[in-house]
Design an enzyme around this catalytic site. Sequence first.
Site, short mmCIF file in Angstrom:
data_model
loop_
_atom_site.label_atom_id
_atom_site.label_comp_id
_atom_site.label_asym_id
_atom_site.label_seq_id
_atom_site.Cartn_x
_atom_site.Cartn_y
_atom_site.Cartn_z
N HIS A 229 0.81 -1.23 0.00
CA HIS A 229 0.00 0.00 0.00
C HIS A 229 0.84 1.27 0.00
O HIS A 229 0.30 2.36 -0.10
CB HIS A 229 -0.95 0.02 1.20
CG HIS A 229 -0.25 0.29 2.50
ND1 HIS A 229 0.42 -0.68 3.18
CD2 HIS A 229 -0.09 1.43 3.19
CE1 HIS A 229 0.96 -0.16 4.26
NE2 HIS A 229 0.67 1.12 4.30
C1 UD1 Z 1 -2.31 5.15 6.14
C2 UD1 Z 1 -1.06 5.57 6.90
C3 UD1 Z 1 0.00 4.49 6.78
C4 UD1 Z 1 -0.55 3.14 7.20
C5 UD1 Z 1 -1.78 2.86 6.37
C6 UD1 Z 1 -2.41 1.53 6.71
C7 UD1 Z 1 -0.55 7.97 6.94
C8 UD1 Z 1 0.32 9.03 6.39
N1 UD1 Z 1 -0.48 6.78 6.35
O1 UD1 Z 1 -1.97 5.10 4.77
O2 UD1 Z 1 1.07 4.80 7.63
O3 UD1 Z 1 0.43 2.14 7.01
O4 UD1 Z 1 -2.73 3.89 6.61
O5 UD1 Z 1 -3.43 1.25 5.82
O6 UD1 Z 1 -1.27 8.23 7.90
N2 UD1 Z 1 -9.23 4.83 1.52
C9 UD1 Z 1 -10.47 4.25 1.39
N3 UD1 Z 1 -11.09 3.82 2.52
C10 UD1 Z 1 -10.54 3.94 3.75
C11 UD1 Z 1 -9.28 4.54 3.86
C12 UD1 Z 1 -8.64 4.98 2.74
O7 UD1 Z 1 -11.01 4.11 0.31
O8 UD1 Z 1 -11.17 3.52 4.74
C13 UD1 Z 1 -8.53 5.28 0.30
C14 UD1 Z 1 -8.74 6.73 0.00
O9 UD1 Z 1 -8.89 6.88 -1.37
C15 UD1 Z 1 -7.44 7.38 0.43
C16 UD1 Z 1 -6.43 6.26 0.26
O10 UD1 Z 1 -7.14 5.05 0.46
O11 UD1 Z 1 -7.13 8.50 -0.31
C17 UD1 Z 1 -5.29 6.34 1.22
O12 UD1 Z 1 -5.75 6.47 2.56
P1 UD1 Z 1 -4.94 7.33 3.65
O13 UD1 Z 1 -5.59 7.25 4.96
O14 UD1 Z 1 -4.63 8.67 3.11
O15 UD1 Z 1 -3.52 6.62 3.71
P2 UD1 Z 1 -3.10 5.09 3.66
O16 UD1 Z 1 -2.43 4.87 2.36
O17 UD1 Z 1 -4.21 4.17 4.05
#
Ligand code: UD1
Length: 389
Positions: A229
């Site tokens: 991820h």
């Molecule tokens: C976040 C953490 C990372 C952790 C990871 C575990 C930060 C900077 N990063 O990264 O350290 O290892 O979580 O998963 O805090 N999205 C969904 N549904 C959700 C959550 C996210 O669809 O419930 C999608 C969204 O499009 C979002 C993308 O995933 O833009 C990334 O989510 P985000 O919370 O920004 O960061 P992660 O890559 O999950």
Amino acid sequence: MLKIISVVGARPNFMKVAPLHKAFKSFKFKVSSSKFETEGQSNATINHQLTTITHLICHTGQHYDEKMSKVFFDELELPKPDFYLGVGSGSHAEQTAKVMIEFEKILLQEKPDLVIVVGDVNSTIACSLAAVKLNIKVAHVEAGLRSFDKEMPEEINRVLTDTIADFLFVTEKSGLENLKNAGVSGEKVFFVGNCMIDSLIYYLPKINKSKILETYRLLPNAYLLITLHRPSNVDDEQSLKEVVAMLNHLSEKRKIVFPVHPRTRANIKAYSLESLLNENIILTDPIGYLDFISLVKNCELVITDSGGIQEESTYLGVQCLTLRDNTERPVTVEIGTNHLIGTDFKKAKLAALEILSGKKKIGKIPELWDGKAAERIVKVLVERLGMMG
Ligand code: UD1
């Protein structure tokens, strides 16, 4: 009374706060003798008389999908969060700022004695910053880890949180060294072990009952598990294509299970890669905690870019290939079963093949990863906050 708010935001936070919540609940305070105890631990005297500890949970909503969030609350027996901020996704600045604005309102209303943050996600630094600016003490669980790679947003979150926290709870010895080198006063630092491993140990009987292997028709020790991820691996089209080529090659040797993070899923779709994956690769939605750890425990090799999975596989003695150039968890490489392999996916493929042909690491479980980290943290906090009171 001590009022404490623990913050969860993203998937890897839930399993770290669950054992803390349990430890706070089972904490017994004997007012009459001015002594306290946590279950299974010896008494210690404190100066200040505490009557109760109120432990509240705030979910920022950084992760919000049912499969990234709610399932973990259910499985880890966490109560419904006392506060839900519903910040959702956004750019780093947007997400961090939204959490700060919403969390500050909770702090002004609740006036807690302490905020506990865990790990290194955006919610961790956002809530720490909101709290310290209101002169509320902050405890950072999983402090001191360093990848020394400032391109990782998590590294910025770790460095900043450790700089402003009042209590720093460390999972492995490298953390002690890193905090010392950063000039953090030793009085604030406590080597307590690993709360995430507390959860793993506590839930092992349930994990052992998981039916996930049957669901995907997998045989123990005869399949690979992959999770990816990190933006550096999955946001770039070329890099994701190379991952697909690597997986296709490895899937000729073994079945592969690939629970796909929403970010990775979106990019696989955007670059039209799904149809390129061999049928021996099983793509699934994100998987709940108990089933996921069962998949880790029973696989022959896990290939990942996650932080936490490096630790969980080391605890379970499972071979782990980490597709990153660095790790903030060096103990998993030094004494555990983790192989830090870099992001050259051709090399990673060769390393995986070597492991499959029998070149396995014999690992040991790191010091204090014994299921009691949360109890130690609660003991320290009550002792110190009691004295401060
Ligand atoms: C976040 C953490 C990372 C952790 C990871 C575990 C930060 C900077 N990063 O990264 O350290 O290892 O979580 O998963 O805090 N999205 C969904 N549904 C959700 C959550 C996210 O669809 O419930 C999608 C969204 O499009 C979002 C993308 O995933 O833009 C990334 O989510 P985000 O919370 O920004 O960061 P992660 O890559 O999950």
